[in-house]
Design a protein around this motif. Sequence first.
Motif, PDB file in Angstrom:
ATOM      1  N   ILE A  17       0.837  -1.203   0.000  1.00  0.00           N
ATOM      2  CA  ILE A  17       0.000   0.000   0.000  1.00  0.00           C
ATOM      3  C   ILE A  17       0.869   1.249   0.000  1.00  0.00           C
ATOM      4  O   ILE A  17       0.549   2.242  -0.669  1.00  0.00           O
ATOM      5  CB  ILE A  17      -0.966  -0.011   1.201  1.00  0.00           C
ATOM      6  CG1 ILE A  17      -1.920  -1.204   1.077  1.00  0.00           C
ATOM      7  CG2 ILE A  17      -1.768   1.281   1.268  1.00  0.00           C
ATOM      8  CD1 ILE A  17      -2.676  -1.523   2.343  1.00  0.00           C
ATOM      9  N   LEU A  18       1.975   1.216   0.738  1.00  0.00           N
ATOM     10  CA  LEU A  18       2.912   2.341   0.701  1.00  0.00           C
ATOM     11  C   LEU A  18       3.406   2.594  -0.718  1.00  0.00           C
ATOM     12  O   LEU A  18       3.462   3.744  -1.177  1.00  0.00           O
ATOM     13  CB  LEU A  18       4.119   2.067   1.614  1.00  0.00           C
ATOM     14  CG  LEU A  18       3.908   2.269   3.112  1.00  0.00           C
ATOM     15  CD1 LEU A  18       5.135   1.787   3.877  1.00  0.00           C
ATOM     16  CD2 LEU A  18       3.636   3.740   3.429  1.00  0.00           C
ATOM     17  N   ALA A  19       3.763   1.538  -1.417  1.00  0.00           N
ATOM     18  CA  ALA A  19       4.237   1.685  -2.791  1.00  0.00           C
ATOM     19  C   ALA A  19       3.168   2.318  -3.674  1.00  0.00           C
ATOM     20  O   ALA A  19       3.452   3.200  -4.492  1.00  0.00           O
ATOM     21  CB  ALA A  19       4.647   0.320  -3.350  1.00  0.00           C
ATOM     22  N   ASP A  29      10.767   7.976  -6.932  1.00  0.00           N
ATOM     23  CA  ASP A  29      10.975   6.605  -7.393  1.00  0.00           C
ATOM     24  C   ASP A  29      11.098   5.699  -6.172  1.00  0.00           C
ATOM     25  O   ASP A  29      11.592   6.112  -5.116  1.00  0.00           O
ATOM     26  CB  ASP A  29      12.237   6.516  -8.242  1.00  0.00           C
ATOM     27  CG  ASP A  29      12.104   7.271  -9.557  1.00  0.00           C
ATOM     28  OD1 ASP A  29      10.962   7.480 -10.020  1.00  0.00           O
ATOM     29  OD2 ASP A  29      13.144   7.671 -10.118  1.00  0.00           O
ATOM     30  N   LEU A  30      10.684   4.447  -6.326  1.00  0.00           N
ATOM     31  CA  LEU A  30      10.586   3.582  -5.156  1.00  0.00           C
ATOM     32  C   LEU A  30      11.131   2.194  -5.425  1.00  0.00           C
ATOM     33  O   LEU A  30      10.927   1.626  -6.503  1.00  0.00           O
ATOM     34  CB  LEU A  30       9.124   3.492  -4.714  1.00  0.00           C
ATOM     35  CG  LEU A  30       8.849   2.641  -3.484  1.00  0.00           C
ATOM     36  CD1 LEU A  30       7.922   3.351  -2.510  1.00  0.00           C
ATOM     37  CD2 LEU A  30       8.227   1.297  -3.895  1.00  0.00           C
ATOM     38  N   SER A 227      -2.636  -7.456  11.019  1.00  0.00           N
ATOM     39  CA  SER A 227      -3.017  -6.224  11.717  1.00  0.00           C
ATOM     40  C   SER A 227      -3.277  -5.113  10.700  1.00  0.00           C
ATOM     41  O   SER A 227      -3.318  -5.362   9.497  1.00  0.00           O
ATOM     42  CB  SER A 227      -1.920  -5.820  12.705  1.00  0.00           C
ATOM     43  OG  SER A 227      -0.664  -5.729  12.066  1.00  0.00           O
ATOM     44  N   ALA A 228      -3.437  -3.888  11.193  1.00  0.00           N
ATOM     45  CA  ALA A 228      -3.810  -2.763  10.325  1.00  0.00           C
ATOM     46  C   ALA A 228      -2.785  -2.528   9.221  1.00  0.00           C
ATOM     47  O   ALA A 228      -1.588  -2.654   9.456  1.00  0.00           O
ATOM     48  CB  ALA A 228      -3.944  -1.502  11.176  1.00  0.00           C
ATOM     49  N   TYR A 229      -3.276  -2.178   8.044  1.00  0.00           N
ATOM     50  CA  TYR A 229      -2.329  -1.825   6.979  1.00  0.00           C
ATOM     51  C   TYR A 229      -2.736  -0.606   6.167  1.00  0.00           C
ATOM     52  O   TYR A 229      -1.918   0.253   5.890  1.00  0.00           O
ATOM     53  CB  TYR A 229      -2.014  -3.006   6.055  1.00  0.00           C
ATOM     54  CG  TYR A 229      -3.119  -3.979   5.765  1.00  0.00           C
ATOM     55  CD1 TYR A 229      -3.973  -3.818   4.687  1.00  0.00           C
ATOM     56  CD2 TYR A 229      -3.267  -5.111   6.554  1.00  0.00           C
ATOM     57  CE1 TYR A 229      -4.952  -4.743   4.395  1.00  0.00           C
ATOM     58  CE2 TYR A 229      -4.256  -6.058   6.270  1.00  0.00           C
ATOM     59  CZ  TYR A 229      -5.100  -5.866   5.188  1.00  0.00           C
ATOM     60  OH  TYR A 229      -6.082  -6.794   4.903  1.00  0.00           O
ATOM     61  N   PHE A 230      -4.009  -0.450   5.805  1.00  0.00           N
ATOM     62  CA  PHE A 230      -4.409   0.737   5.044  1.00  0.00           C
ATOM     63  C   PHE A 230      -4.140   2.017   5.847  1.00  0.00           C
ATOM     64  O   PHE A 230      -3.493   2.946   5.372  1.00  0.00           O
ATOM     65  CB  PHE A 230      -5.903   0.677   4.675  1.00  0.00           C
ATOM     66  CG  PHE A 230      -6.257  -0.394   3.692  1.00  0.00           C
ATOM     67  CD1 PHE A 230      -5.899  -0.283   2.360  1.00  0.00           C
ATOM     68  CD2 PHE A 230      -6.947  -1.526   4.103  1.00  0.00           C
ATOM     69  CE1 PHE A 230      -6.229  -1.274   1.447  1.00  0.00           C
ATOM     70  CE2 PHE A 230      -7.276  -2.524   3.201  1.00  0.00           C
ATOM     71  CZ  PHE A 230      -6.912  -2.395   1.870  1.00  0.00           C
ATOM     72  N   SER A 231      -4.652   2.059   7.078  1.00  0.00           N
ATOM     73  CA  SER A 231      -4.498   3.256   7.908  1.00  0.00           C
ATOM     74  C   SER A 231      -3.045   3.482   8.300  1.00  0.00           C
ATOM     75  O   SER A 231      -2.575   4.622   8.363  1.00  0.00           O
ATOM     76  CB  SER A 231      -5.371   3.146   9.155  1.00  0.00           C
ATOM     77  OG  SER A 231      -5.143   1.927   9.833  1.00  0.00           O
ATOM     78  N   SER A 234      -1.192   5.007   5.314  1.00  0.00           N
ATOM     79  CA  SER A 234      -1.584   6.404   5.115  1.00  0.00           C
ATOM     80  C   SER A 234      -0.875   7.323   6.110  1.00  0.00           C
ATOM     81  O   SER A 234      -0.420   8.420   5.751  1.00  0.00           O
ATOM     82  CB  SER A 234      -3.104   6.531   5.270  1.00  0.00           C
ATOM     83  OG  SER A 234      -3.513   7.872   5.133  1.00  0.00           O
ATOM     84  N   ALA A 235      -0.766   6.864   7.370  1.00  0.00           N
ATOM     85  CA  ALA A 235      -0.084   7.671   8.390  1.00  0.00           C
ATOM     86  C   ALA A 235       1.398   7.841   8.065  1.00  0.00           C
ATOM     87  O   ALA A 235       1.966   8.923   8.227  1.00  0.00           O
ATOM     88  CB  ALA A 235      -0.255   7.017   9.762  1.00  0.00           C
ATOM     89  N   VAL A 236       2.023   6.771   7.586  1.00  0.00           N
ATOM     90  CA  VAL A 236       3.446   6.832   7.218  1.00  0.00           C
ATOM     91  C   VAL A 236       3.662   7.805   6.072  1.00  0.00           C
ATOM     92  O   VAL A 236       4.609   8.605   6.076  1.00  0.00           O
ATOM     93  CB  VAL A 236       3.965   5.428   6.838  1.00  0.00           C
ATOM     94  CG1 VAL A 236       5.372   5.516   6.254  1.00  0.00           C
ATOM     95  CG2 VAL A 236       3.964   4.513   8.045  1.00  0.00           C
ATOM     96  N   ILE A 237       2.781   7.753   5.085  1.00  0.00           N
ATOM     97  CA  ILE A 237       2.914   8.643   3.928  1.00  0.00           C
ATOM     98  C   ILE A 237       2.772  10.099   4.344  1.00  0.00           C
ATOM     99  O   ILE A 237       3.468  10.983   3.835  1.00  0.00           O
ATOM    100  CB  ILE A 237       1.866   8.277   2.847  1.00  0.00           C
ATOM    101  CG1 ILE A 237       2.256   6.962   2.169  1.00  0.00           C
ATOM    102  CG2 ILE A 237       1.740   9.390   1.816  1.00  0.00           C
ATOM    103  CD1 ILE A 237       3.548   7.002   1.373  1.00  0.00           C
ATOM    104  N   GLU A 238       1.886  10.385   5.285  1.00  0.00           N
ATOM    105  CA  GLU A 238       1.729  11.747   5.790  1.00  0.00           C
ATOM    106  C   GLU A 238       3.057  12.258   6.347  1.00  0.00           C
ATOM    107  O   GLU A 238       3.450  13.402   6.113  1.00  0.00           O
ATOM    108  CB  GLU A 238       0.649  11.776   6.867  1.00  0.00           C
ATOM    109  CG  GLU A 238       0.370  13.169   7.426  1.00  0.00           C
ATOM    110  CD  GLU A 238      -0.734  13.178   8.461  1.00  0.00           C
ATOM    111  OE1 GLU A 238      -1.615  14.046   8.392  1.00  0.00           O
ATOM    112  OE2 GLU A 238      -0.721  12.309   9.356  1.00  0.00           O
TER     113      GLU A 238
END
Length: 311
Positions: A17-19, A29-30, A227-231, A234-238
């Motif tokens: 999801i991060l990617a 680039d990733l 465990s959680a992954y979408f949320s 999103s927090a990491v990307i912020e």
Amino acid sequence: MKRKKIAVVGGGQIGGILALLVAQKELGDLVILDIPDKENFIKGKALDIMQMRPNDGVDVALSGNSDFSAMEGSDVVLVTAGMPRKPGMSRDDLLNINLNIIRNVADQVKQHAPNALVIITTNPLDAMVYAFYKLSGLPKAQVVGMAGALDGARFRTFIAMETELSVQDVSCLVMGGHGPSMVPLVRTATVGGVPITDLLSAEQIQAIVKRTQDAGTELVKLYETGSAYFSTASAVIEMAEAYLKDKQRVIPSAALCEGEYGVNGLFLGVPAVIGGTGVERILEFELSSEEREMLDATVAAVSKTVEETGL
């Protein structure tokens, strides 16, 4: 202008999801990194997202690799590697397993991306970010844990659900450890500037606080296998975006406290300013006696877990 480079360590649910979010936001680039047994899997994820780019109109390059030298020169390293929680497991149950993973990641980052901002999501979060800091030797401004960015989002979500008002207008702060001892600060919570104490009953507010503290466990029980992954992503990307764009965002994060709030030598969820040099400073404000008591309790819990790392 040369694009920024981002490395994601761990190509599981959060990593994938991060990617996707990095590509959609064109942050840079990733490269997704994982163990050799998963190399084809992460190469597939990278290629799949690459083929999505024409529809989204984004121009970034993605790749997968099991050779950590592929992170060479990364501006940001997002560490998701580690075993996720399963039902019945606490974050602390993961400590010994994930500590060995963090040890290896720290060595690789020190060798290949010593100037990167490193954001840790691996649980138990507060202990793992502390371990990474100690093992990598990176400056404190470059090492941070994803804590309050997610905990605060959960607090905001539950307030919006209970008030039936837009989550966009909800503001609040969560401090302390990333676990059941976290401290959702009710007096900071507002909807459009209106205190939630004027919108909800004491019983409703207490239920929201409790659900926020147990939010990770609630998802573990529902997912049954993770465990959680979408949320989380999103927090990491912020946090990463605040650094890459020098936004000077105030994001509750697990940052190294050196006297702030009376805490020394621990990574704890505090209001941190994230800008172009990483964690630039911690904002302090006066806590009430009740808030102070709650923070002391979470500091004790974090200290206990950190001691178990032996670092």
